[in-house]
Design a protein around this motif. Structure first.
Motif, PDB file in Angstrom:
ATOM      1  N   THR A  87       0.851  -1.187   0.000  1.00  0.00           N
ATOM      2  CA  THR A  87       0.000   0.000   0.000  1.00  0.00           C
ATOM      3  C   THR A  87       0.887   1.237   0.000  1.00  0.00           C
ATOM      4  O   THR A  87       1.754   1.383   0.855  1.00  0.00           O
ATOM      5  N   MET A 105      -4.325   7.734 -10.786  1.00  0.00           N
ATOM      6  CA  MET A 105      -3.633   6.465 -10.576  1.00  0.00           C
ATOM      7  C   MET A 105      -3.612   5.717 -11.899  1.00  0.00           C
ATOM      8  O   MET A 105      -4.668   5.438 -12.468  1.00  0.00           O
ATOM      9  N   TYR A 107      -2.479   2.358 -14.010  1.00  0.00           N
ATOM     10  CA  TYR A 107      -2.169   0.943 -13.829  1.00  0.00           C
ATOM     11  C   TYR A 107      -1.651   0.354 -15.140  1.00  0.00           C
ATOM     12  O   TYR A 107      -1.764   0.970 -16.200  1.00  0.00           O
ATOM     13  N   ASN A 113      -7.333   2.375 -14.689  1.00  0.00           N
ATOM     14  CA  ASN A 113      -6.918   3.722 -14.297  1.00  0.00           C
ATOM     15  C   ASN A 113      -8.049   4.424 -13.556  1.00  0.00           C
ATOM     16  O   ASN A 113      -9.223   4.230 -13.853  1.00  0.00           O
ATOM     17  N   ASP A 114      -7.667   5.260 -12.588  1.00  0.00           N
ATOM     18  CA  ASP A 114      -8.664   5.905 -11.745  1.00  0.00           C
ATOM     19  C   ASP A 114      -8.229   7.333 -11.446  1.00  0.00           C
ATOM     20  O   ASP A 114      -7.030   7.642 -11.419  1.00  0.00           O
ATOM     21  N   ILE A 128      -3.132   3.995  -1.372  1.00  0.00           N
ATOM     22  CA  ILE A 128      -3.389   3.444  -2.699  1.00  0.00           C
ATOM     23  C   ILE A 128      -2.845   2.019  -2.741  1.00  0.00           C
ATOM     24  O   ILE A 128      -1.660   1.791  -2.457  1.00  0.00           O
ATOM     25  N   GLY A 130      -1.370  -1.430  -4.189  1.00  0.00           N
ATOM     26  CA  GLY A 130      -0.398  -1.737  -5.234  1.00  0.00           C
ATOM     27  C   GLY A 130      -1.004  -2.455  -6.423  1.00  0.00           C
ATOM     28  O   GLY A 130      -0.435  -2.473  -7.506  1.00  0.00           O
ATOM     29  N   SER A 131      -2.175  -3.060  -6.231  1.00  0.00           N
ATOM     30  CA  SER A 131      -2.917  -3.682  -7.333  1.00  0.00           C
ATOM     31  C   SER A 131      -4.389  -3.618  -6.987  1.00  0.00           C
ATOM     32  O   SER A 131      -4.765  -3.494  -5.821  1.00  0.00           O
ATOM     33  N   ARG A 143      -1.580  -3.700 -11.902  1.00  0.00           N
ATOM     34  CA  ARG A 143      -0.596  -3.186 -10.950  1.00  0.00           C
ATOM     35  C   ARG A 143      -0.443  -1.681 -11.097  1.00  0.00           C
ATOM     36  O   ARG A 143      -0.423  -1.150 -12.203  1.00  0.00           O
ATOM     37  N   LEU A 144      -0.296  -1.015  -9.979  1.00  0.00           N
ATOM     38  CA  LEU A 144      -0.070   0.426  -9.947  1.00  0.00           C
ATOM     39  C   LEU A 144       1.291   0.738 -10.560  1.00  0.00           C
ATOM     40  O   LEU A 144       2.298   0.134 -10.201  1.00  0.00           O
ATOM     41  N   VAL A 147       1.582   7.423 -10.140  1.00  0.00           N
ATOM     42  CA  VAL A 147       0.618   8.224  -9.386  1.00  0.00           C
ATOM     43  C   VAL A 147       0.941   9.687  -9.648  1.00  0.00           C
ATOM     44  O   VAL A 147       2.112  10.083  -9.628  1.00  0.00           O
ATOM     45  N   THR A 173       5.835   3.908  -9.497  1.00  0.00           N
ATOM     46  CA  THR A 173       5.788   2.857  -8.476  1.00  0.00           C
ATOM     47  C   THR A 173       6.239   1.523  -9.047  1.00  0.00           C
ATOM     48  O   THR A 173       6.034   0.482  -8.431  1.00  0.00           O
TER      49      THR A 173
END
Length: 189
Positions: A87, A105, A107, A113-114, A128, A130-131, A143-144, A147, A173
């Motif tokens: 996290t 975010m 991915y 994506n968010d 956040i 990591g996945s 996976r992230l 950011v 990340t």
């Protein structure tokens, strides 16, 4: 014993002394409050975000700081690896969270994506994963990868005049060996 006239003079002198002291205190309080409210804040390029993953912690400086409408030179993007079960914690300083700001975010699966919009003082820290859960059942967990925090800030221009700045903090990340590829590129599966 004091005469009534001297007693009145003494009382008047005490009253005037008290009145002068009150006026001095009120003026000092108003001046201090005015200075406090109008003191210059940090320049946008000096504001950092603290990113933490487990025991690892880094300060993230802005990736982009520029006046709207001008060409924006890009800075370096620091890297703090975040595993799929980790996290990422972002501590947002008051210079950012005291007004509207947004969090993006990215991915390794673009469908995951968010983007989050935050109002003034609604949060000072963000966690956040990591996945995240895949969009389609059976797909691998996205996976992230990156950011970004975006905020409009006020700073001083070359003429020492206040001006708005578009400010973006970016953090990779990805772990060593990870790559972020476009979905249509030949490297993509």
């Amino acid at each position: 014993m004091a005469t009534p006239k001297k007693a009145r003079q003494k009382a008047l002198l005490q009253f005037l002394t008290l009145l002068v002291a009150v006026v001095i205190i009120v003026v000092a309080a108003v001046l201090a409050q005015n200075w406090w409210n109008n003191r210059p804040g940090p320049q946008p390029h000096d504001v950092t975000v603290t990113a933490t993953n487990g025991d690892a912690q880094i300060e993230v400086s802005p990736y982009i700081v520029c006046e709207p409408g001008l060409e924006c030179p890009e800075g370096d993007v620091p890297n703090l690896p975040v595993g799929p079960d980790d996290t990422l914690v972002l501590d947002i300083p008051e210079d950012i969270h005291d007004h509207d700001w947004q969090l993006l975010m990215i991915y390794d699966d673009p469908a995951a994506n968010d983007q989050q919009f935050h109002g003034a003082y609604d949060t000072t820290s963000v966690e956040i994963a990591g996945s995240v859960d895949p969009v389609n059942e059976g797909d691998p967990r996205p996976r992230l990868m990156v950011v970004e925090i975006s905020s409009a800030m006020i700073g001083l221009d070359a003429n020492d005049e206040e001006t708005p700045y578009a400010t973006v903090w970016s953090l990779s990340t990805m772990e060593e060996g990870d790559t972020l590829t476009e979905p249509d590129s030949p490297e993509s599966p």
